[in-house]
Design a protein around this motif. Structure first.
Motif, PDB file in Angstrom:
ATOM      1  N   ASN A 170      -4.840  -3.019   5.630  1.00  0.00           N
ATOM      2  CA  ASN A 170      -3.754  -2.278   5.705  1.00  0.00           C
ATOM      3  C   ASN A 170      -3.547  -1.230   4.765  1.00  0.00           C
ATOM      4  O   ASN A 170      -4.258  -1.284   3.582  1.00  0.00           O
ATOM      5  CB  ASN A 170      -2.671  -3.462   5.373  1.00  0.00           C
ATOM      6  CG  ASN A 170      -1.248  -3.070   5.785  1.00  0.00           C
ATOM      7  OD1 ASN A 170      -1.177  -2.515   6.686  1.00  0.00           O
ATOM      8  ND2 ASN A 170      -0.230  -3.145   5.146  1.00  0.00           N
ATOM      9  N   GLY A 171      -3.364  -0.027   5.096  1.00  0.00           N
ATOM     10  CA  GLY A 171      -3.350   1.025   4.159  1.00  0.00           C
ATOM     11  C   GLY A 171      -4.479   1.988   4.310  1.00  0.00           C
ATOM     12  O   GLY A 171      -4.665   3.124   3.558  1.00  0.00           O
ATOM     13  N   THR A 220       0.680  -1.155   0.056  1.00  0.00           N
ATOM     14  CA  THR A 220      -0.016   0.010  -0.040  1.00  0.00           C
ATOM     15  C   THR A 220       0.923   1.244   0.019  1.00  0.00           C
ATOM     16  O   THR A 220       1.907   1.268  -0.260  1.00  0.00           O
ATOM     17  CB  THR A 220      -0.915  -0.132   1.180  1.00  0.00           C
ATOM     18  OG1 THR A 220      -1.691   1.010   1.056  1.00  0.00           O
ATOM     19  CG2 THR A 220      -0.288  -0.113   2.648  1.00  0.00           C
ATOM     20  N   SER A 221       0.338   2.484   0.211  1.00  0.00           N
ATOM     21  CA  SER A 221       1.288   3.664   0.234  1.00  0.00           C
ATOM     22  C   SER A 221       1.045   4.322   1.872  1.00  0.00           C
ATOM     23  O   SER A 221       0.315   3.713   2.651  1.00  0.00           O
ATOM     24  CB  SER A 221       0.751   4.579  -0.836  1.00  0.00           C
ATOM     25  OG  SER A 221      -0.348   5.268  -0.228  1.00  0.00           O
ATOM     26  N   LYS A 222       1.794   5.416   2.013  1.00  0.00           N
ATOM     27  CA  LYS A 222       1.666   5.965   3.210  1.00  0.00           C
ATOM     28  C   LYS A 222       0.595   6.914   3.486  1.00  0.00           C
ATOM     29  O   LYS A 222       0.380   7.243   4.470  1.00  0.00           O
ATOM     30  CB  LYS A 222       2.931   6.872   3.206  1.00  0.00           C
ATOM     31  CG  LYS A 222       3.113   7.957   2.452  1.00  0.00           C
ATOM     32  CD  LYS A 222       4.372   8.858   2.771  1.00  0.00           C
ATOM     33  CE  LYS A 222       4.428  10.263   1.871  1.00  0.00           C
ATOM     34  NZ  LYS A 222       5.463  11.040   2.211  1.00  0.00           N
ATOM     35  N   PHE A 223      -0.342   6.927   2.323  1.00  0.00           N
ATOM     36  CA  PHE A 223      -1.603   7.778   2.484  1.00  0.00           C
ATOM     37  C   PHE A 223      -2.698   6.736   2.690  1.00  0.00           C
ATOM     38  O   PHE A 223      -2.964   5.843   2.384  1.00  0.00           O
ATOM     39  CB  PHE A 223      -1.774   8.480   1.165  1.00  0.00           C
ATOM     40  CG  PHE A 223      -0.733   9.612   0.769  1.00  0.00           C
ATOM     41  CD1 PHE A 223      -0.832  10.562   1.353  1.00  0.00           C
ATOM     42  CD2 PHE A 223       0.281   9.139  -0.337  1.00  0.00           C
ATOM     43  CE1 PHE A 223       0.382  11.717   1.317  1.00  0.00           C
ATOM     44  CE2 PHE A 223       1.338  10.148  -0.590  1.00  0.00           C
ATOM     45  CZ  PHE A 223       1.375  11.408   0.141  1.00  0.00           C
ATOM     46  N   SER A 268       0.723  14.166  15.742  1.00  0.00           N
ATOM     47  CA  SER A 268       0.575  13.118  14.973  1.00  0.00           C
ATOM     48  C   SER A 268      -0.801  13.391  14.126  1.00  0.00           C
ATOM     49  O   SER A 268      -0.851  13.036  12.792  1.00  0.00           O
ATOM     50  CB  SER A 268       0.578  11.834  15.571  1.00  0.00           C
ATOM     51  OG  SER A 268       1.684  11.377  16.264  1.00  0.00           O
ATOM     52  N   LEU A 303      -0.605  13.976   5.020  1.00  0.00           N
ATOM     53  CA  LEU A 303      -0.967  12.664   4.899  1.00  0.00           C
ATOM     54  C   LEU A 303      -2.662  12.626   4.071  1.00  0.00           C
ATOM     55  O   LEU A 303      -2.985  11.346   4.003  1.00  0.00           O
ATOM     56  CB  LEU A 303      -0.783  11.673   5.767  1.00  0.00           C
ATOM     57  CG  LEU A 303       0.823  11.698   5.933  1.00  0.00           C
ATOM     58  CD1 LEU A 303       1.297  10.936   7.305  1.00  0.00           C
ATOM     59  CD2 LEU A 303       1.591  10.821   5.017  1.00  0.00           C
ATOM     60  N   LYS A 349      -4.606   5.877   9.238  1.00  0.00           N
ATOM     61  CA  LYS A 349      -3.552   6.216  10.101  1.00  0.00           C
ATOM     62  C   LYS A 349      -3.882   5.777  11.613  1.00  0.00           C
ATOM     63  O   LYS A 349      -5.129   6.228  11.834  1.00  0.00           O
ATOM     64  CB  LYS A 349      -3.153   7.629  10.326  1.00  0.00           C
ATOM     65  CG  LYS A 349      -2.590   8.090   8.658  1.00  0.00           C
ATOM     66  CD  LYS A 349      -0.973   7.715   8.527  1.00  0.00           C
ATOM     67  CE  LYS A 349      -0.702   7.902   7.291  1.00  0.00           C
ATOM     68  NZ  LYS A 349       0.650   6.909   6.981  1.00  0.00           N
TER      69      LYS A 349
END
Ligand SMILES: [Zn+2]
Length: 185
Positions: free
Chosen positions: A55-56, A25-28, A78, A86, A59
């Motif tokens: 997953n993904g 997946t990505s960080k977004f 955060s 994000l 956050k």
């Protein structure tokens, strides 16, 4: 016994067999969500499953109790990073029943610290340096109040953009049932 050797040898296997591929997946966060919740072990898989998250998708910020105590501490930072950098635009504070932070006794924790070798003088020195250990180690009496309070700190934060929705929920750590405490509008 340390678990580090087991973990490292398992990890070699995990990487070499490309077991990671299914988690790509990505960080977004795909669902543009941030979740603040408790570190409770019962929630590790139950919480994302019960909220239909893979997953993904989100956050996830975890602290003992899922509490925000300071508007300018690392938890709030955060949340702000997730929002500004994000692409998250909805915040979920998820407390849970039967939390280890309920009725926590700071005096007792300090006693456990000294029993395990922290010198009394260290506690005294911290006290004289302005560290309020009793307040710092405090949990909460009521999970609902705690969720309402954390939601309020996030919602009213001077650096949070106005279009961010902040919700408060309580999850049952056995069944995953969610109870809505405060719905952001
Ligand atoms: Zn908890």
């Amino acid at each position: 016994m340390s678990k580090i050797d087991d973990i490292l040898s398992y990890n070699e296997q995990f990487v070499s067999t490309k077991a990671y591929e299914q988690y790509a997946t990505s960080k977004f966060p795909d669902k543009r969500m941030v979740i603040l919740t408790c570190m409770d072990t019962r929630l590790t898989e139950l919480l994302p499953k019960s909220m239909n998250l893979k997953n993904g998708d989100a956050k996830v910020i975890k602290t003992a109790g899922g509490i925000i105590t300071q508007p300018f501490g690392s938890v709030m930072r955060s949340v702000l990073v997730a929002v500004y950098e994000l692409q998250a635009d909805e915040v979920f504070v998820v407390g849970h029943h039967n939390c280890g932070m309920t009725g926590l006794n700071p005096q007792e924790i300090i006693q456990h610290m000294t029993e395990r070798g922290v010198p009394e003088s260290t506690i005294e020195t911290l006290k004289h340096s302005g560290v309020n250990l009793l307040r710092w180690l405090r949990g909460f009496d009521n999970v609902r109040d705690s969720v309402v309070n954390s939601v309020s700190i996030i919602r009213n934060h001077p650096l949070l953009p106005a279009n961010i929705l902040v919700h408060g929920l309580i999850i049952d750590p056995d069944t995953g049932e969610l109870e809505l405490v405060d719905k952001g509008e």
